[in-house]
Design an enzyme around this catalytic site. Structure first.
Site, mmCIF file in Angstrom:
data_model
loop_
_atom_site.group_PDB
_atom_site.id
_atom_site.type_symbol
_atom_site.label_atom_id
_atom_site.label_comp_id
_atom_site.label_asym_id
_atom_site.label_seq_id
_atom_site.Cartn_x
_atom_site.Cartn_y
_atom_site.Cartn_z
ATOM 1 N N ASP A 16 -20.467 33.530 33.500
ATOM 2 C CA ASP A 16 -21.430 34.468 34.079
ATOM 3 C C ASP A 16 -22.743 33.753 34.392
ATOM 4 O OD1 ASP A 16 -22.266 36.900 35.067
ATOM 5 O OD2 ASP A 16 -22.933 37.674 33.123
ATOM 6 N N GLY A 25 -36.859 43.176 30.463
ATOM 7 C CA GLY A 25 -35.836 43.400 31.473
ATOM 8 C C GLY A 25 -34.613 44.039 30.849
ATOM 9 N N VAL A 84 -34.118 43.984 26.832
ATOM 10 C CA VAL A 84 -34.676 42.839 26.120
ATOM 11 C C VAL A 84 -36.175 43.075 25.980
ATOM 12 C CG1 VAL A 84 -35.006 40.342 26.098
ATOM 13 C CG2 VAL A 84 -32.933 41.308 27.103
ATOM 14 N N PHE A 102 -25.888 43.715 28.708
ATOM 15 C CA PHE A 102 -25.875 43.878 27.252
ATOM 16 C C PHE A 102 -26.778 45.027 26.830
ATOM 17 C CE2 PHE A 102 -27.134 42.978 22.937
ATOM 18 C CZ PHE A 102 -26.010 42.426 22.343
#
Length: 739
Positions: free
Chosen positions: A632, A515, A522, A519
């Site tokens: 978050d 996914g 992954v 950031f």
């Protein structure tokens, strides 16, 4: 319907279930019959351990026949299947064979004639007076090797009476083993495992909420442990587990405590805690005045001011002899000594399971402990815990060990010369090193100025300050670096090479992409050892940068909890910044909730996920050494392992709060709209309440199966929160939506 299912289960199981949880003179149990507690949680009947035909009367969890928690005739097995359990003429519970020979009896004193035995839902077999319901005898007063909720481990220091666990002789033989476990209430309550009469493991002192030497114990409102004292001086240790999950702690035949919980989905017992957790946990591993720390090599070292008692044996790895003091304390010196006016000092060691044999002074502040110890010549160390008070040691310091996190601070009394010598050495080392560093930095400075002039790339730095007062250095690229030497560095984490991660992910092949987030992507990877990992790779197009990368390293490396994702290491090579996590087989919560191709989570799984996220948040806000605001919290940041256990991830936006700080402001609002608290989204004010708001939205999504944003642009147009509020006002509940 339930009664029918119960009867069918009994018919197809070994033996027959008697439709009662009682044993009376007229209602007996014959091998292989059983009785079951009223809530179908525990069963009483006959069993044979593996690889033997011996028959024993025992109690086990209804869900698993091999989860024995109590054995009656553990030292006197039946050799055949002729066993019968009944109430004798004198009112005792008795186990007899076909020849009417007694193999076991409750031996209740002053039993009335009219009694019955009942198996309760907490696993306790009680013998009661039928006329008034008074309990005459109970199996909880005579446990075998299992510590389960509601069972009390008792100790009365005055009378010497105790309720102890005793291990099986072997996994196939429930006879009395060599290990016992129980509460020692002298001075301050502690849990011990003894091998014969010698201590094998010690929990550390009880502070009202947890045991100092058990780092996996969180708080009384989570684990449910409590210590109570009765009027007769009996002290009891009990667990009243807050959940409905089956759990037990077994004292194994090898002397270890193993806690397990029943996994409903996989129908197995999952191991959740073990003690001793490592070799340093074994009692007195490094002898008197020794300290055990697995991060050191060798693991055993002498406390400050002490040296090995037998240097030759110590160097060979035999640390049982421990250490002795190198320099006499002032109290031990001759009164005519010229050094008598020089005060003694204390050396501090952190993250410690404090030694055994402590004396306690309750209700005393930490600042007073040092003075009290100094004024007592026999005091050789002290520590303080808010739930206990001052702890003092006047004899040997036994069973000291250090943890990576947790524990207490121990102050060890040393002679003034120990620190004087250390200061002299520091002066000898620090002065030339400082001069050398100054020369090196001057050379570097002028070299940098020369190179900057040649390239014409002078860059001006400026100092920024974050919300909690930490300093950062920022350059024109916008990359933010911490300027705080007290924070952990990347060196404290295992470093993975870029080549290793490239190989593990097949050159970051798109087929291994799990996914993408704020950031970056992954990837799933597999190391040469076979261990599966998740590699989080910082994207150059990401809105996040080195600040968030370092923030996540700093926080996760300092946090340990079953509901927080585990950081395995990082990579900072070839301009790459990557974080390596444990791989979560069931990916993130948003996939399981909102992906139509996935199976719908059942209600038990949803409840467990909500509960796990709540425990993780409680740890961040209250129980961790650092007070963390996540900022978050959303489904994509909740990962699920193979057992659907939730783990909070992505701490790039998180912030640390000070001990007395309740709220902070920021000029940079980060997070995901729809999950932000109004005061944070509009005014930049965040606190623990911000995470609680996000958690509330998350709970509604888990319960309803709908995204918070899924209501936009449709006929409802209220959003999930608005729609839930509308239903609440209409005295309805949130609707569960099938996919």
């Amino acid at each position: 319907m339930l009664e029918s299912l119960f009867i069918l289960f009994c018919l197809f199981s070994s033996g027959f279930c008697i439709e009662s949880n009682n044993i009376t003179a007229s209602l007996v149990i014959k091998d292989p019959d059983t009785i079951v507690s009223s809530g179908n949680i525990y069963r009483l009947g006959f069993f044979s351990p593996a690889n033997t035909t011996n028959r024993y009367l025992g109690i086990w969890n209804y869900v698993s026949a091999m989860s024995i928690i109590w054995v009656a005739n553990r030292d006197n097995p039946l050799k055949d299947s002729s066993g019968i359990v009944t109430i004798s003429e004198d009112g005792d519970i008795v186990l007899i064979n076909g020849k009417k020979e007694i193999f076991w009896s409750s031996n209740a004193t002053s039993s009335p004639m009219n009694t019955s035995a009942r198996l309760l839902d907490n696993g306790n077999l009680v013998l009661q007076d039928i006329s008034n319901g008074r309990t005459i005898w109970e199996s909880f007063g005579h446990p075998t090797d299992a510590f389960i909720p509601k069972l009390k481990l008792n100790d009365n220091p005055g009378t010497g009476e105790r309720v102890l666990l005793t291990s099986w002789r072997s996994p196939q033989d429930p006879d009395f083993g060599s290990f016992t476990a129980g509460l020692q209430a002298l001075n301050i309550p502690q849990i011990f495992i003894w091998n014969g009469s010698h201590p094998h493991w010690r929990s550390g002192p009880w502070n009202g909420q947890s045991l100092n030497g058990v780092t996996d114990m969180y708080a009384i409102y989570l684990d449910g442990y409590s210590v109570t004292k009765q009027d007769d001086g009996t002290v009891s240790f009990m667990q009243d587990y807050y959940g409905k999950i089956l759990m037990k702690i077994i004292l194994k035949s090898n002397g270890s405590f193993v806690q397990t919980m029943w996994n409903v989905r996989r129908r197995v017992w999952d191991v959740t805690w073990i003690a001793p957790i490592d070799v340093c946990d074994v009692y007195e591993k490094c002898g008197p005045f020794g300290n055990c720390n697995l991060r050191n090599s060798p693991m055993c070292s002498c406390l400050k001011g002490y040296e090995p008692k037998n240097k030759e044996e110590w160097d060979k790895g035999n640390w049982s002899g421990g250490c002795v003091r190198k320099t006499l304390l002032q109290c031990d010196r001759n009164n005519n000594s010229t050094d008598k006016n020089k005060a003694e000092v204390f050396w501090k060691i952190t993250n410690v399971k404090v030694p055994d044999f402590m004396d306690v002074s309750t209700g005393i502040e930490a600042v007073e402990c040092e003075g009290l110890c100094l004024r007592n010549c026999s005091c050789i160390a002290y520590s303080h815990d808010h739930g206990i008070g001052c702890m003092f040691w006047n004899r040997s310091l036994i069973d000291v060990r250090q943890f990576p996190i947790g524990g207490l601070v121990l102050h060890v009394r040393v002679a003034y010369s120990e620190l004087d010598n250390q200061k002299d050495i520091r002066v000898i080392v620090i002065v030339p090193v400082t001069i050398g560093l100054v020369i090196v930095f001057i050379g570097i400075f002028f070299t940098w100025r020369w190179m900057a002039k040649r390239k014409g790339t002078k860059r001006k730095g400026r100092i920024l300050t974050n919300e909690v007062g930490k300093s950062y250095i920022s350059d024109s690229s916008g990359v933010v670096l911490r300027d705080d030497i007290d924070e952990p560095s990347l060196d404290e984490l295992p470093l993975f090479s870029f080549q290793m991660l490239e190989t593990a992910t097949f050159q970051f092949d798109v087929t291994n992409l799990l996914g993408k987030g704020g950031f970056g992507p992954v990837y799933k990877g597999k190391l040469a050892s076979g261990k599966e990992i998740a590699v989080k790779r910082l994207s150059t197009a990401s809105g996040q940068g080195l600040q968030e990368f370092m923030n996540e390293v700093v926080l996760i490396s300092k946090l340990q909890h079953r509901n927080l994702v585990r950081l395995l290491g990082c990579c900072v090579e070839k301009g790459e910044k990557m974080l390596i996590y444990e791989y979560m087989q069931n990916r993130s919560l948003d996939v399981s909730l909102f992906d139509r191709s996935q199976n719908i989570l059942d209600w038990r799984q949803r409840f467990n996920i909500i509960e796990g996220i709540g425990r993780g948040l409680l740890y961040l806000h209250r129980d961790s050494r650092l007070r963390i605001i996540h900022r978050d919290l959303k489904p994509s940041n909740i990962l699920l392992d193979e057992d659907w256990c939730p783990k909070i991830s992505d701490f790039g936006m998180a912030r640390i709060f000070g001990g007395n700080q309740n709220q902070a402001d920021t000029g940079r609002v980060v997070g995901t709209y729809g999950y932000m608290a109004p005061e944070y989204a509009m005014g930049g004010r965040f606190s623990e309440k911000s995470d609680v708001f996000s958690f509330g939205v998350l709970v509604l999504e888990i319960v309803s199966g709908r995204k918070n944003t899924s209501f936009y642009n449709d006929e409802l147009s209220l959003g999930l929160l608005g729609y839930s509020w509308k239903l609440w006002n209409e005295y309805n509940t949130v609707v569960y939506y099938e996919k």
